[in-house]
Design an enzyme around this catalytic site. Structure first.
Site, PDB file in Angstrom:
ATOM      1  N   GLY A 125      88.184  74.821  12.644  1.00 25.08           N
ATOM      2  CA  GLY A 125      88.952  75.325  11.541  1.00 25.08           C
ATOM      3  C   GLY A 125      88.492  74.841  10.298  1.00 25.08           C
ATOM      4  CD  GLN A 183      88.121  71.602   5.499  1.00 21.55           C
ATOM      5  OE1 GLN A 183      88.801  72.462   6.066  1.00 21.55           O
ATOM      6  NE2 GLN A 183      87.335  70.754   6.146  1.00 21.55           N
ATOM      7  CB  CYS A 196      88.034  66.416   8.915  1.00 18.95           C
ATOM      8  SG  CYS A 196      88.260  67.447   7.319  1.00 18.95           S
ATOM      9  CG  LEU A 197      84.015  71.108   9.928  1.00 20.02           C
ATOM     10  CD1 LEU A 197      83.942  72.559   9.506  1.00 20.02           C
ATOM     11  CD2 LEU A 197      82.939  70.632  10.674  1.00 20.02           C
ATOM     12  CG  HIS A 214      93.052  69.205  10.376  1.00 27.13           C
ATOM     13  ND1 HIS A 214      92.662  67.766  10.648  1.00 27.13           N
ATOM     14  CD2 HIS A 214      92.179  69.549   9.638  1.00 27.13           C
ATOM     15  CE1 HIS A 214      91.638  67.380   9.936  1.00 27.13           C
ATOM     16  NE2 HIS A 214      91.241  68.852   9.371  1.00 27.13           N
ATOM     17  CD  GLU A 215      91.656  73.373   9.097  1.00 31.10           C
ATOM     18  OE1 GLU A 215      91.217  73.392   7.991  1.00 31.10           O
ATOM     19  OE2 GLU A 215      90.801  72.687   9.837  1.00 31.10           O
ATOM     20  CG  HIS A 220      92.061  70.276   4.780  1.00 27.91           C
ATOM     21  ND1 HIS A 220      91.165  69.508   4.329  1.00 27.91           N
ATOM     22  CD2 HIS A 220      91.778  70.507   5.890  1.00 27.91           C
ATOM     23  CE1 HIS A 220      90.650  68.836   4.774  1.00 27.91           C
ATOM     24  NE2 HIS A 220      90.657  69.290   5.955  1.00 27.91           N
TER      25      HIS A 220
END
Length: 170
Positions: A46, A51, A93-94, A135-136, A139
């Site tokens: 994701g 991000q 997380c990235l 999660h996304e 963000h």
């Protein structure tokens, strides 16, 4: 398509509340394509627009599992309209590389938004897909999964992160 730079914590853009996308046009579709390529290259499941330094309400998600009927999900202006149950999932997380922690989320969610063609979509999700969508969307509201940690785990994270940053700059 182009690979975009993924912003790493504590980059301030990760804490920005993303603004709604007024119209799904060619510039939005290009951002979608670039985000999808960046997510797959990372590799991740994701990615939210902030991000990659674009604080607009856009997410892409793909569990990259053969048995997942959804495949690639693109959501413009996503909103959770229903959520039920609780589940604890080990998240990463990235934007917070190499750190994982258990996070309590809703077990099932219903999310509405627009697809890459600007058409309304509704996704009913459970398990990992529900977790990834939450999660996304977090963000887009300037929240990270580390915000869900209890005070002791958050303190441990901050110390580990500080040490990681110091080692990387040495």
């Amino acid at each position: 398509m182009a690979l975009l730079n993924i912003c790493i914590y504590p980059d301030p853009v990760l804490r920005e509340k993303a603004r709604p996308i007024e119209k799904v046009d060619e510039s939005v579709r290009k951002l979608i394509d670039d985000m999808v390529e960046t997510m797959y290259n990372a590799p991740g499941i994701g990615l939210a627009a902030n991000q990659v330094g674009r604080p607009v309400r856009l997410i892409v998600v793909d569990l990259q599992k053969e048995d997942d009927p959804h495949g690639l999900i693109v959501l413009v202006n996503p909103q959770i309209v229903q959520a039920d149950g609780q589940i604890v999932w080990e998240e990463g997380c990235l934007s917070v590389p190499e750190y994982f922690a258990p996070v309590r989320r809703h077990e099932t969610v219903c999310v509405r938004g627009l697809n890459a063609d600007g058409e309304g979509v509704e996704i009913h999700a459970e398990g990992l897909l529900a977790v990834a969508l939450q999660h996304e969307i977090d963000h887009l509201d300037g929240r990270l999964f580390i915000d869900y940690l209890n005070p002791i785990k958050k303190d441990i994270f901050k110390r580990k992160w500080k040490k990681r940053v110091l080692e990387a700059s040495a």
